[in-house]
Design an enzyme around this catalytic site. Structure first.
Site, mmCIF file in Angstrom:
data_model
loop_
_atom_site.group_PDB
_atom_site.id
_atom_site.type_symbol
_atom_site.label_atom_id
_atom_site.label_comp_id
_atom_site.label_asym_id
_atom_site.label_seq_id
_atom_site.Cartn_x
_atom_site.Cartn_y
_atom_site.Cartn_z
ATOM 1 N N GLN A 82 0.814 -1.212 0.000
ATOM 2 C CA GLN A 82 0.000 0.000 0.000
ATOM 3 C C GLN A 82 0.850 1.265 0.000
ATOM 4 O O GLN A 82 0.582 2.209 -0.727
ATOM 5 C CB GLN A 82 -0.911 0.013 1.230
ATOM 6 C CG GLN A 82 -1.922 -1.108 1.282
ATOM 7 C CD GLN A 82 -2.673 -1.127 2.604
ATOM 8 O OE1 GLN A 82 -2.431 -0.311 3.487
ATOM 9 N NE2 GLN A 82 -3.591 -2.065 2.739
ATOM 10 N N GLU A 108 6.478 8.155 6.411
ATOM 11 C CA GLU A 108 6.252 6.910 7.141
ATOM 12 C C GLU A 108 7.248 6.786 8.281
ATOM 13 O O GLU A 108 8.246 7.533 8.338
ATOM 14 C CB GLU A 108 6.337 5.699 6.200
ATOM 15 C CG GLU A 108 5.211 5.670 5.180
ATOM 16 C CD GLU A 108 5.265 4.468 4.265
ATOM 17 O OE1 GLU A 108 4.310 4.289 3.487
ATOM 18 O OE2 GLU A 108 6.250 3.700 4.314
ATOM 19 N N HIS A 152 4.695 -6.259 11.067
ATOM 20 C CA HIS A 152 4.060 -4.965 10.826
ATOM 21 C C HIS A 152 3.150 -4.655 12.002
ATOM 22 O O HIS A 152 2.374 -5.504 12.434
ATOM 23 C CB HIS A 152 3.264 -4.972 9.527
ATOM 24 C CG HIS A 152 2.951 -3.590 9.036
ATOM 25 N ND1 HIS A 152 2.010 -2.784 9.648
ATOM 26 C CD2 HIS A 152 3.460 -2.859 8.014
ATOM 27 C CE1 HIS A 152 1.954 -1.623 9.023
ATOM 28 N NE2 HIS A 152 2.823 -1.640 8.027
ATOM 29 N N ARG A 160 9.287 0.218 12.836
ATOM 30 C CA ARG A 160 8.325 -0.868 12.974
ATOM 31 C C ARG A 160 8.636 -1.804 14.136
ATOM 32 O O ARG A 160 7.722 -2.285 14.811
ATOM 33 C CB ARG A 160 8.263 -1.663 11.667
ATOM 34 C CG ARG A 160 7.558 -0.925 10.559
ATOM 35 C CD ARG A 160 7.571 -1.693 9.265
ATOM 36 N NE ARG A 160 6.811 -0.986 8.250
ATOM 37 C CZ ARG A 160 6.751 -1.351 6.979
ATOM 38 N NH1 ARG A 160 7.419 -2.424 6.581
ATOM 39 N NH2 ARG A 160 6.035 -0.664 6.112
ATOM 40 N N HIS A 206 5.315 -9.765 8.680
ATOM 41 C CA HIS A 206 5.181 -8.927 7.490
ATOM 42 C C HIS A 206 6.327 -9.083 6.490
ATOM 43 O O HIS A 206 6.088 -9.195 5.294
ATOM 44 C CB HIS A 206 5.087 -7.465 7.928
ATOM 45 C CG HIS A 206 4.922 -6.489 6.807
ATOM 46 N ND1 HIS A 206 3.848 -6.536 5.940
ATOM 47 C CD2 HIS A 206 5.689 -5.438 6.409
ATOM 48 C CE1 HIS A 206 3.961 -5.555 5.047
ATOM 49 N NE2 HIS A 206 5.075 -4.876 5.309
ATOM 50 N N ARG A 248 13.907 -3.613 8.436
ATOM 51 C CA ARG A 248 13.719 -2.841 7.205
ATOM 52 C C ARG A 248 13.040 -1.500 7.473
ATOM 53 O O ARG A 248 12.043 -1.429 8.190
ATOM 54 C CB ARG A 248 12.876 -3.640 6.209
ATOM 55 C CG ARG A 248 12.528 -2.849 4.944
ATOM 56 C CD ARG A 248 11.841 -3.705 3.916
ATOM 57 N NE ARG A 248 10.506 -4.114 4.298
ATOM 58 C CZ ARG A 248 9.403 -3.394 4.123
ATOM 59 N NH1 ARG A 248 9.489 -2.158 3.625
ATOM 60 N NH2 ARG A 248 8.219 -3.875 4.449
ATOM 61 N N SER A 290 11.333 -1.759 0.461
ATOM 62 C CA SER A 290 11.283 -3.114 -0.098
ATOM 63 C C SER A 290 11.025 -3.122 -1.602
ATOM 64 O O SER A 290 11.722 -3.809 -2.360
ATOM 65 C CB SER A 290 10.236 -3.955 0.620
ATOM 66 O OG SER A 290 8.975 -3.313 0.600
#
Length: 539
Positions: free
Chosen positions: A46, A115, A243, A290, A351, A386, A391
């Site tokens: 997304q 983010e 996630h 995360r 995730h 990550r 990604s």
């Protein structure tokens, strides 16, 4: 009968399709995909692609953010390579027809999202269905290319190499070169021999090793498992990223609530409606990385005994939410949740696999003729955790790197003969009459991994997981020889091998770093563990 091709690409996500389009001018490309080509993790993405385009941004800042998220294990030269290629890879996608969202306040400029873990707005996106847009464009291009063949419902069983494990009941020495793969045709049930001059693993991640995951059903770690069985090194499989925010609803399956919501001001709330991220990261709060957010939610759930926390963006204007997050808005509405008026119940879920098959900066593995790109590869970009939206970028960059190397060396590769290879031999295997033999072990492994090798680990849980997995592995190996294989059994075998590799890696790392948190060793130990966890099958 063997099927010959110049390039055998296993997987149909962003990495595999990008590479296919870049090497199709050299020879025949065959893409095999387990189900329909669009059923890849790329389609579900997304957020977007991290790329330095803002006037207040720089490559140095993006590199620093990536290194910080990776918690000491990123390879700085790889991070620099990937970050600096991002603008060119974005332009390539736009030239192919990918439509990214424009900034409504700056016509002609792409809108840049924010983010967790990023110090600047740099997420290029197509509203909140970026992956679907990219996958659609790449897939259409590949399907229209005369040199590219896409075979649906075809699943790789094992790589064909000199390793005895790759050839059932036969011991011919085929040398230290990958020659292709044995592939199960899902319609006929026949295992076919695919020979290729270059074989590329782009099989994605391994989220289905866990009971709760944001990944599609195809994410069973196939490429990593096959490469390990063939003798390639794998690395850092203990770093499974969870996630923080997947939709919690009994009818919702694998639906991710993008990190971009928190970038636009969404707040995490405990079951009583109180913010809590300030207790875990006073500076970044809801925009922490995360690993920090997932552990924070896990801790809040353990304290409250509840099954979920809330993510609330309802304080933003209704029209902004609908315009910026149309997919999330409509999906939640189908489950009776109006995100413009009420908070979203969320839970963490497995995730992303930060480790994978060890490659160099060209995507080459230890085995001649075998490349790995995308989530199944370990390039050194992500380190122990990550950074959000790196990604898809990694898949694009390493598809480009592999294509460059192949073009430069095709004179050598293209001239290689493909020697005869034994057909698949099932021996005395018979049909498996009771599917419960698969479903029981499938459920047992995934629950074991969630309960004992999840967001928070400890020595005792890891030891128990190892002991309880051992008899399951032995049973699966026996079934491999006794029964005619099916797609379900191949996936079971692969998640069992991945579970074993994850547990072994987690037991070795006696510290806490990035996505790996061990209660018995809650701090980093740079002196002993600031290095990769490398596993390789003994000859």
């Amino acid at each position: 009968m063997a099927y010959e091709t110049d390039f055998l690409i296993i997987g149909s996500g962003i990495a595999g399709l990008s590479l296919a389009l870049k090497v199709a001018d050299l020879g025949r490309v065959t893409i095999i995909t387990k189900k329909a080509p669009k059923e890849a993790a790329t389609t579900l993405a997304q957020g977007g692609i991290a790329c330095v385009l803002g006037e207040d941004d720089s490559f140095e800042l993006h590199i620093a953010d990536t290194l910080r998220a990776g918690d000491g294990l990123c390879k700085e030269e790889v991070v620099s390579l990937v970050v600096r290629q991002a603008p060119e890879r974005i332009r390539e996608l736009m030239d192919l027809g990918v439509r990214f969202s424009e900034d409504p306040e700056r016509p002609g400029h792409l809108h840049l999202g924010l983010e967790g873990g990023h110090s600047r707005r740099r997420i290029v996106h197509a509203q909140d269905f970026t992956g679907r847009e990219i996958e659609s464009v790449l897939l259409n291009r590949a399907q229209d290319h005369p040199q590219i063949t896409i075979l649906e419902n075809h699943m790789a069983v094992d790589l064909i190499t000199g390793c005895k494990v790759a050839i059932r009941r036969q011991c011919e020495d085929l040398g230290e070169r990958c020659l292709g793969a044995y592939v199960l045709d899902g319609q006929s049930g026949q295992v076919k021999t695919f020979l290729s001059r270059v074989t590329i693993l782009s099989t994605g991640g391994a989220g289905k090793v866990y009971l709760y995951t944001s990944n599609p059903d195809v994410a069973t770690g196939d490429g990593i498992a096959m490469a390990y069985r063939a003798g390639a090194r794998v690395a850092n499989l203990e770093f499974v990223q969870f996630h923080p925010t997947c939709l919690y609803h009994p009818l919702a399956k694998n639906f991710l609530i993008s990190e971009a919501l928190r970038g636009e001001g969404a707040r995490l709330l405990d079951p009583e409606g109180r913010p809590f991220m300030h207790k875990y990261d006073p500076n970044l709060k809801d925009l922490a990385t995360r690993d920090v957010v997932a552990r924070a939610i896990d801790q809040e759930l353990k304290k409250s005994g509840r099954d979920f926390v809330y993510l609330d963006i309802s304080h933003r204007e209704s029209e902004f939410i609908k315009r910026r997050f149309p997919n999330i808005y409509q999906t939640c509405l189908r489950f009776g949740i109006d995100i413009t008026r009420e908070p979203i119940p969320v839970v963490p879920a497995a995730h992303y696999m930060c480790g994978g098959v060890v490659t160099d900066t060209w995507g080459r593995t230890d085995i001649f003729g075998l490349f790995a790109i995308g989530e199944c590869a370990y390039t050194g970009l992500h380190g122990a955790n990550r950074l959000a939206s790196n990604s898809l970028l990694e898949g694009l960059v390493f598809a480009h790197q592999a294509a460059r190397w192949i073009h430069q060396n095709w004179g050598e590769y293209g001239a290689l003969d493909l020697p005869p290879v034994p057909d698949w031999d099932p021996g005395g295997a018979v049909d498996m009459e009771e599917a419960v033999l698969i479903s029981h072990n499938w459920d047992a492994i995934r629950r074991l991994m969630w309960n004992y090798v999840g967001i928070v680990r400890n020595k005792k849980r890891l030891e128990l997981a190892s002991r309880r997995l051992k008899p399951i592995l032995e049973e699966i190996e026996q079934h491999y020889w006794d029964y005619i294989i099916t797609a379900d059994f191949i996936e079971l075998r692969n998640i069992a091998h991945l579970a074993d590799l994850i547990i072994r890696s987690a037991r070795w790392r006696r510290e806490s770093r990035g996505a790996h948190y061990n209660m018995d060793w809650p701090h980093k130990d740079d002196a002993n563990f600031r290095r990769d966890t490398i596993l390789c099958r003994s000859p």
